[in-house]
Scaffold this motif. Structure first.
Motif, PDB file in Angstrom:
ATOM      1  N   ALA A 116       0.835  -1.208   0.000  1.00 45.44           N
ATOM      2  CA  ALA A 116       0.000   0.000   0.000  1.00 45.44           C
ATOM      3  C   ALA A 116       0.868   1.255   0.000  1.00 45.44           C
ATOM      4  CB  ALA A 116      -0.934  -0.007   1.207  1.00 45.44           C
ATOM      5  N   LYS A 117       1.911   1.253   0.796  1.00 46.23           N
ATOM      6  CA  LYS A 117       2.808   2.406   0.854  1.00 46.23           C
ATOM      7  C   LYS A 117       3.501   2.633  -0.484  1.00 46.23           C
ATOM      8  CE  LYS A 117       6.664   4.176   3.638  1.00 46.23           C
ATOM      9  NZ  LYS A 117       7.587   3.865   4.768  1.00 46.23           N
ATOM     10  N   MET A 118       3.912   1.561  -1.130  1.00 44.63           N
ATOM     11  CA  MET A 118       4.550   1.663  -2.439  1.00 44.63           C
ATOM     12  C   MET A 118       3.602   2.261  -3.469  1.00 44.63           C
ATOM     13  SD  MET A 118       5.815  -1.489  -4.871  1.00 44.63           S
ATOM     14  CE  MET A 118       4.110  -2.050  -5.021  1.00 44.63           C
ATOM     15  N   ILE A 119       2.361   1.810  -3.479  1.00 46.17           N
ATOM     16  CA  ILE A 119       1.373   2.321  -4.428  1.00 46.17           C
ATOM     17  C   ILE A 119       1.109   3.799  -4.194  1.00 46.17           C
ATOM     18  CG2 ILE A 119      -1.078   2.190  -5.033  1.00 46.17           C
ATOM     19  CD1 ILE A 119      -0.881  -0.829  -4.731  1.00 46.17           C
ATOM     20  N   VAL A 120       1.015   4.189  -2.930  1.00 47.06           N
ATOM     21  CA  VAL A 120       0.750   5.594  -2.601  1.00 47.06           C
ATOM     22  C   VAL A 120       1.922   6.481  -2.988  1.00 47.06           C
ATOM     23  CG1 VAL A 120       0.459   7.192  -0.675  1.00 47.06           C
ATOM     24  CG2 VAL A 120      -0.923   5.126  -0.778  1.00 47.06           C
ATOM     25  N   MET A 121       3.125   6.096  -2.610  1.00 53.74           N
ATOM     26  CA  MET A 121       4.286   6.952  -2.813  1.00 53.74           C
ATOM     27  C   MET A 121       4.640   7.126  -4.281  1.00 53.74           C
ATOM     28  SD  MET A 121       6.841   5.892   0.322  1.00 53.74           S
ATOM     29  CE  MET A 121       8.050   7.095  -0.228  1.00 53.74           C
ATOM     30  N   HIS A 122       4.442   6.091  -5.094  1.00 50.68           N
ATOM     31  CA  HIS A 122       4.859   6.140  -6.495  1.00 50.68           C
ATOM     32  C   HIS A 122       3.686   6.253  -7.471  1.00 50.68           C
ATOM     33  CE1 HIS A 122       8.891   5.251  -5.123  1.00 50.68           C
ATOM     34  NE2 HIS A 122       8.433   4.220  -4.441  1.00 50.68           N
ATOM     35  N   GLU A 123       2.482   6.431  -6.931  1.00 47.50           N
ATOM     36  CA  GLU A 123       1.288   6.646  -7.749  1.00 47.50           C
ATOM     37  C   GLU A 123       1.046   5.496  -8.727  1.00 47.50           C
ATOM     38  OE1 GLU A 123       1.208  10.465  -9.599  1.00 47.50           O
ATOM     39  OE2 GLU A 123       1.735  11.554  -7.778  1.00 47.50           O
ATOM     40  N   TYR A 124       1.318   4.282  -8.266  1.00 46.57           N
ATOM     41  CA  TYR A 124       1.023   3.123  -9.092  1.00 46.57           C
ATOM     42  C   TYR A 124      -0.488   2.877  -9.106  1.00 46.57           C
ATOM     43  CZ  TYR A 124       6.022   2.054  -8.737  1.00 46.57           C
ATOM     44  OH  TYR A 124       7.383   2.123  -8.789  1.00 46.57           O
ATOM     45  N   PRO A 125      -1.019   2.290 -10.175  1.00 49.09           N
ATOM     46  CA  PRO A 125      -2.451   1.964 -10.181  1.00 49.09           C
ATOM     47  C   PRO A 125      -2.761   0.861  -9.183  1.00 49.09           C
ATOM     48  CG  PRO A 125      -1.377   1.065 -12.130  1.00 49.09           C
ATOM     49  CD  PRO A 125      -0.363   1.939 -11.453  1.00 49.09           C
ATOM     50  N   LEU A 126      -3.907   0.957  -8.560  1.00 49.21           N
ATOM     51  CA  LEU A 126      -4.286  -0.060  -7.576  1.00 49.21           C
ATOM     52  C   LEU A 126      -4.418  -1.437  -8.211  1.00 49.21           C
ATOM     53  CD1 LEU A 126      -6.990   1.980  -5.619  1.00 49.21           C
ATOM     54  CD2 LEU A 126      -4.669   1.480  -4.874  1.00 49.21           C
ATOM     55  N   HIS A 127      -4.763  -1.472  -9.497  1.00 43.20           N
ATOM     56  CA  HIS A 127      -4.962  -2.754 -10.169  1.00 43.20           C
ATOM     57  C   HIS A 127      -3.658  -3.509 -10.405  1.00 43.20           C
ATOM     58  CE1 HIS A 127      -8.886  -0.894 -11.182  1.00 43.20           C
ATOM     59  NE2 HIS A 127      -9.313  -2.131 -11.186  1.00 43.20           N
ATOM     60  N   MET A 128      -2.529  -2.907 -10.110  1.00 45.75           N
ATOM     61  CA  MET A 128      -1.266  -3.593 -10.366  1.00 45.75           C
ATOM     62  C   MET A 128      -1.143  -4.868  -9.543  1.00 45.75           C
ATOM     63  SD  MET A 128       1.717  -1.457  -8.352  1.00 45.75           S
ATOM     64  CE  MET A 128       2.942  -2.622  -8.942  1.00 45.75           C
ATOM     65  N   VAL A 129      -1.840  -4.937  -8.396  1.00 41.83           N
ATOM     66  CA  VAL A 129      -1.746  -6.141  -7.563  1.00 41.83           C
ATOM     67  C   VAL A 129      -2.425  -7.332  -8.227  1.00 41.83           C
ATOM     68  CG1 VAL A 129      -1.600  -4.826  -5.424  1.00 41.83           C
ATOM     69  CG2 VAL A 129      -3.844  -5.499  -6.286  1.00 41.83           C
ATOM     70  N   GLU A 130      -3.195  -7.092  -9.293  1.00 48.69           N
ATOM     71  CA  GLU A 130      -3.838  -8.176 -10.030  1.00 48.69           C
ATOM     72  C   GLU A 130      -3.168  -8.438 -11.372  1.00 48.69           C
ATOM     73  OE1 GLU A 130      -7.923  -7.054 -10.285  1.00 48.69           O
ATOM     74  OE2 GLU A 130      -8.344  -7.465  -8.168  1.00 48.69           O
TER      75      GLU A 130
END
Length: 675
Positions: free
Chosen positions: A134-148
């Motif tokens: 979650a921290k990685m997604i927030v800090m680097h603005e990755y899409p939430l769907h990347m976990v899928e």
């Protein structure tokens, strides 16, 4: 024969791991702690394998005279790939790797040939891994769907097979939970700030025609450090009226409970009409007590005003700029042309060190820098025009003169806007210098006898004059709080701008600063240790005898005390503000820490320092450093705008807070949220 016997002995030594078989062979002194979990089994002539005691899997150990080592055996135990070890660990019966040797616990541990890193002893933590994703997604603005995404899932599973991969809904909840934890920390910080907070409201759009108001707060903490935080991202159905700002401010006051700490608001009215100022001022007068009856409200973003004026100037010379841009493209898009251009530059001995660059139409500063570089190389372009038949539509000498005049006035705007790109946001006193100089230069240029200069700068001056009238009082109050200038710079600059009428405008500032000071005087000093200590030397203790008689009365000076009291009441003492204004100016040094100066002098000026703390934190622009020179309205990308409003706010705010040191330790107050 002796050699053959020796080889046979070695084979026997490998096949028989017992130490008493050949006590002098150092290879068989197995001091590695992996042998607590493995045994050695012979599988053939000169070949042995290591067998795991837990899962009975075998691994290569020796073949002839070659040993396979023990690294792969350590990985089998320490990384949890052993099924039996993993099952036991889940039952808390066996750690993935234990250096304790079986036997007598009082025996000293065996000497080791290597040092294990601290990470090898850490236990796998599913919640910690989810937090880091979650921290990685927030800090680097990755899409939430990347976990899928299959590639990311495969990477994580190979990295740590024991991790149960999360889906979109789960990671969305983790990101919101991260935001809520950080918000609780920031809420405690804001509740403890000794002064007030100033807001800057920025407008964003999206492809869905929805609007987003970014509420940015500026405040100074108890250590006199200035902070900037994105506090809210509020979705609004329409951004063409002042109701969008009212709704955003209302959301801020409701979320953060800072009704009594709001000082002033700065708006970005790119898409709004002038009535928005009145709308927000009226709304704040009801929701929050306004300082100076709302006169400190700034209705225009400084960066946006500079951008609009610069764009108007660029549009006025659009044809000439197009010629310069085409010339730069001709050189930069061909290696042959660029080599020839550099050769001509060397032949002409042009001293310029600037390099040509093609501008970005979404950033007006790139066009300005392109023109400046091309202007210094105009002689090379002229020579290229005569030596290269393929080069056409070169700018004429008149074109270069127009570009030179344009760059003079664009430089004023560029230097002023560049202040907003610094790593730390500047205090409000800095902006007065740039604003009054721009106003003065444009005013003089608009009255120029040169028709070209007059026609170019008059529209610029008219727009900037509106901004000057809107914000000059606020900026003047801020510069008065600078002990290097005080009212003297206001008097000097106003005399340049207004001439004989300067006294009238100086009086407005003088009355404004005194009225604001009286508002602060009417408020009680905060009950902090700083002010408690301040009262100690100023309030002498008067001891009273048990009978209620003043002990000092016996010295025969009681009449003197009455006399001094009468004199003090009849004489009008000077206020802190007047004392401050009458003191000599500090030396005008470049690197001056104004917040540090007020921190050192807050005991001398307890009320005035509170006022300075609030005034210096006023922001003139909500624009971030990377958007100061934008020529287009900021827009939320299609992916972000497709998310739920609370998720958008969580992602943007948490990203702003995490790198700035408000992040809490993960072990504290874990919050989980599922959608």
């Amino acid at each position: 024969m002796m050699v053959a016997a020796s080889e046979n002995n070695n084979e026997l030594a490998i096949a028989n791991p017992e130490p008493q078989a050949q006590p002098n062979n150092k290879r068989r002194r197995k001091k590695s702690i992996v042998w607590e979990h493995f045994t050695i089994e012979a599988v053939g002539a000169g070949c042995t394998r290591a067998c795991c005691k837990q899962c009975k899997q075998t691994f290569a150990y020796s073949t002839g005279s070659k040993l396979a080592g023990t690294s792969h055996l350590k990985r089998h135990i320490m990384l949890g790939t052993c099924p039996a070890t993993r099952r036991n660990q889940e039952k808390n019966q066996l750690t993935p790797y234990s250096p304790t040797k079986a036997g007598n616990l009082t025996d000293p541990p065996p000497r080791r040939r290597y040092r294990a890193s601290p990470g090898t002893l850490s236990l796998f933590d599913q919640d910690r891994c989810r937090h880091e994703i979650a921290k990685m997604i927030v800090m680097h603005e990755y899409p939430l769907h990347m976990v899928e995404h299959p590639g990311f899932v495969a990477f994580v599973q190979n990295l740590q097979p024991r991790f149960n991969m999360v889906n979109f809904s789960t990671v969305q909840g983790d990101c919101v939970a991260l935001y809520l934890r950080e918000k609780q920390n920031l809420l405690k910080v804001l509740e403890a700030i000794p002064g007030r907070i100033s807001l800057a409201l920025d407008l964003w759009t999206s492809d869905q025609t929805l609007g987003y108001v970014f509420v940015v707060g500026h405040y100074i903490d108890s250590d006199w450090k200035l902070h900037r935080r994105i506090l809210n991202v509020v979705m609004v159905p329409s951004i063409e009226t002042g109701n969008a700002f009212n709704y955003a401010v209302g959301t801020f006051l409701s979320d953060w409970s800072l009704e009594n700490k709001l000082f002033t608001v700065t708006l970005n009215q790119q898409l709004l009409n002038n009535s928005a100022n009145g709308d927000i001022r009226g709304y704040l007068s009801v929701k929050n007590p306004l300082m100076l009856n709302g006169q400190l409200l700034i209705g225009h973003c400084y960066a946006h005003v500079l951008s609009i004026i610069a764009q108007d100037a660029l549009v006025a010379l659009q044809e000439t700029i197009s010629k310069v841009r085409a010339s730069v493209k001709y050189v930069k898009t061909s290696d042959t042309h660029e080599e020839k251009f550099i050769e001509l530059k060397q032949q002409l001995q042009v001293p310029s060190t600037k390099s040509l660059s093609i501008d970005d139409l979404t950033k007006w500063n790139t066009t300005y820098l392109m023109l400046v570089a091309a202007l210094e190389l105009k002689e090379v372009f002229s020579c290229l025009d005569t030596s290269d038949p393929e080069y056409k539509d070169a700018p004429t000498m008149d074109d270069w003169k127009q570009v030179e005049t344009l760059c003079i006035y664009l430089k004023l705007l560029y230097d002023a806007a560049n202040i907003l790109t610094s790593a730390t946001y500047p205090t409000a006193n800095i902006f007065f210098h740039e604003v009054w100089k721009i106003h003065l230069e444009l005013t003089h240029a608009a009255m120029s006898q040169d028709p070209f200069v007059c026609n170019l700068t008059r529209p610029m001056q008219e727009k900037f004059d509106k901004y000057w009238k809107d914000c000059n009082l606020v900026l003047a109050l801020a510069v008065v709080m600078d002990p290097r200038f005080k009212m003297k710079l206001v008097e000097f600059s106003f005399s340049k701008i207004y001439g004989d009428d300067a006294g009238e405008y100086v009086k407005i500032v003088d009355e404004g600063i005194h009225d604001l000071f009286l508002e602060y005087v009417s408020q009680p000093l905060p009950l902090t240790p700083t002010y408690v200590e301040r009262e100690t030397p100023l309030t002498p203790k008067t001891e009273v005898s048990p009978g209620g008689t003043l002990l000092s009365a016996g010295d025969g000076l009681l009449d003197f005390d009455v006399y001094i009291s009468e004199i003090s009441s009849s004489q009008q003492t000077k206020s802190e503000l007047d004392q401050y204004l009458e003191e000599s100016l500090l030396p005008r040094i470049q690197e001056f820490d104004i917040l540090g100066w007020w921190k050192l002098n807050n005991l001398k000026y307890p009320t005035l320092s509170r006022m300075a703390r609030d005034i210096l934190v006023i922001t003139v622009s909500p624009a971030t450093a990377d958007s100061v020179f934008n020529t287009e309205l900021k827009k939320l990308d299609p992916y972000r705008s497709s998310l739920r409003p609370e998720t958008i706010e969580a992602l943007i705010c948490a990203k702003d807070w995490l790198p700035l040191g408000t992040s809490s330790d993960f072990s504290k107050a874990v919050v989980k949220m599922e959608f």
